[in-house]
Design an enzyme around this catalytic site. Structure first.
Site, PDB file in Angstrom:
ATOM      1  N   ASP A   1      16.299  22.963  17.988  1.00 33.75           N
ATOM      2  CA  ASP A   1      17.132  21.516  17.796  1.00 33.75           C
ATOM      3  C   ASP A   1      18.301  21.107  17.805  1.00 33.75           C
ATOM      4  O   ASP A   1      18.687  21.615  16.751  1.00 33.75           O
ATOM      5  CB  ASP A   1      16.035  21.373  16.238  1.00 33.75           C
ATOM      6  CG  ASP A   1      16.488  20.040  15.636  1.00 33.75           C
ATOM      7  OD1 ASP A   1      17.148  18.907  16.259  1.00 33.75           O
ATOM      8  OD2 ASP A   1      16.365  19.347  14.703  1.00 33.75           O
TER       9      ASP A   1
ATOM     10  N   GLU B   1      14.922  19.772  22.482  1.00 32.83           N
ATOM     11  CA  GLU B   1      14.341  18.429  22.118  1.00 32.83           C
ATOM     12  C   GLU B   1      14.934  17.639  22.495  1.00 32.83           C
ATOM     13  O   GLU B   1      16.838  18.158  23.082  1.00 32.83           O
ATOM     14  CB  GLU B   1      14.991  17.760  20.528  1.00 32.83           C
ATOM     15  CG  GLU B   1      15.114  16.450  19.911  1.00 32.83           C
ATOM     16  CD  GLU B   1      14.843  16.350  18.759  1.00 32.83           C
ATOM     17  OE1 GLU B   1      13.962  16.356  17.946  1.00 32.83           O
ATOM     18  OE2 GLU B   1      15.893  16.273  18.288  1.00 32.83           O
TER      19      GLU B   1
ATOM     20  N   ASP C   1      15.337  21.690   9.800  1.00 34.77           N
ATOM     21  CA  ASP C   1      16.306  21.834  11.498  1.00 34.77           C
ATOM     22  C   ASP C   1      15.163  22.864  12.037  1.00 34.77           C
ATOM     23  O   ASP C   1      14.845  22.688  13.009  1.00 34.77           O
ATOM     24  CB  ASP C   1      17.959  22.026  10.881  1.00 34.77           C
ATOM     25  CG  ASP C   1      18.827  21.014  10.740  1.00 34.77           C
ATOM     26  OD1 ASP C   1      19.207  20.025  11.430  1.00 34.77           O
ATOM     27  OD2 ASP C   1      19.432  21.415   9.549  1.00 34.77           O
TER      28      ASP C   1
END
Length: 187
Positions: A13, A73, A146
């Site tokens: 991420d 992502e 996160d």
């Protein structure tokens, strides 16, 4: 996925202050967390040093766990162009680290990750973390969103099938898919 195979997936991420990562082992369709954490680069003064630290830490995770694939992502569009540029650089550094070790990369939109993990593309970070607790059969640190997001990205990748080359209506794209879809652009 062949039920007798083993696969290690690194989920990332990206972030410019905090970057989450999660490593899962998939064996006989069972998922096990190998490690998850947050790379905190907020203490560094320049963007260049932050990018260097991100690269070094991702390389160390890659060398420790030797993932078969990376799921990251995908970029999203925001109103702040400077923030988007910085995030894109961080994503690029992570991708360069994986590519330097010949690890295939697949990108997923935040909505696809949430949909895959919770069944709701608009789920909150708390809902994603709670569902990951159930799926991974462990209590994750609720303060490390996160990192739990990164685990969600890895789990999403596992749920999306066996082949890094596959695409699913544009939700699963990687370099292999690009090559398959654009053979005329390869020299």
């Amino acid at each position: 996925m062949n039920n007798n195979t083993e696969k290690i997936i690194l989920g990332v991420d990206p972030g410019t202050r905090f970057m989450g990562y999660g490593v899962i082992l998939v064996e006989r369709n069972e998922m096990k967390v190998l490690q998850y954490g947050v790379i905190n680069v907020s203490k560094y003064s320049t963007q260049e040093i932050k990018l260097k630290k991100i690269y070094e830490r991702i390389i160390s995770v890659i060398e420790e766990f030797m993932p078969d694939e990376m799921a990251i992502e995908a970029p999203f569009f925001g109103k702040n162009v400077q923030s988007m540029l910085k995030l894109g650089r961080a994503q690029g550094v992570v991708m360069a680290a994986a590519l330097s070790r010949e690890i295939p990369i697949v990108e997923y939109s935040p909505k696809t990750v949430k949909q895959s993990v919770t069944g709701n593309g608009n789920a909150s970070k708390e809902q994603v973390a709670h569902m990951l607790d159930q799926l991974l059969k462990m209590k994750l640190d609720s303060k490390m969103f996160d990192a739990t997001d990164a685990l969600g990205i890895a789990v999403c990748h596992h749920f999306h099938g066996t082949s890094i080359m596959a695409t699913n209506k544009g939700t699963k794209k990687g370099w292999g898919a690009f090559v398959n879809e654009n053979p005329e652009r390869i020299k």
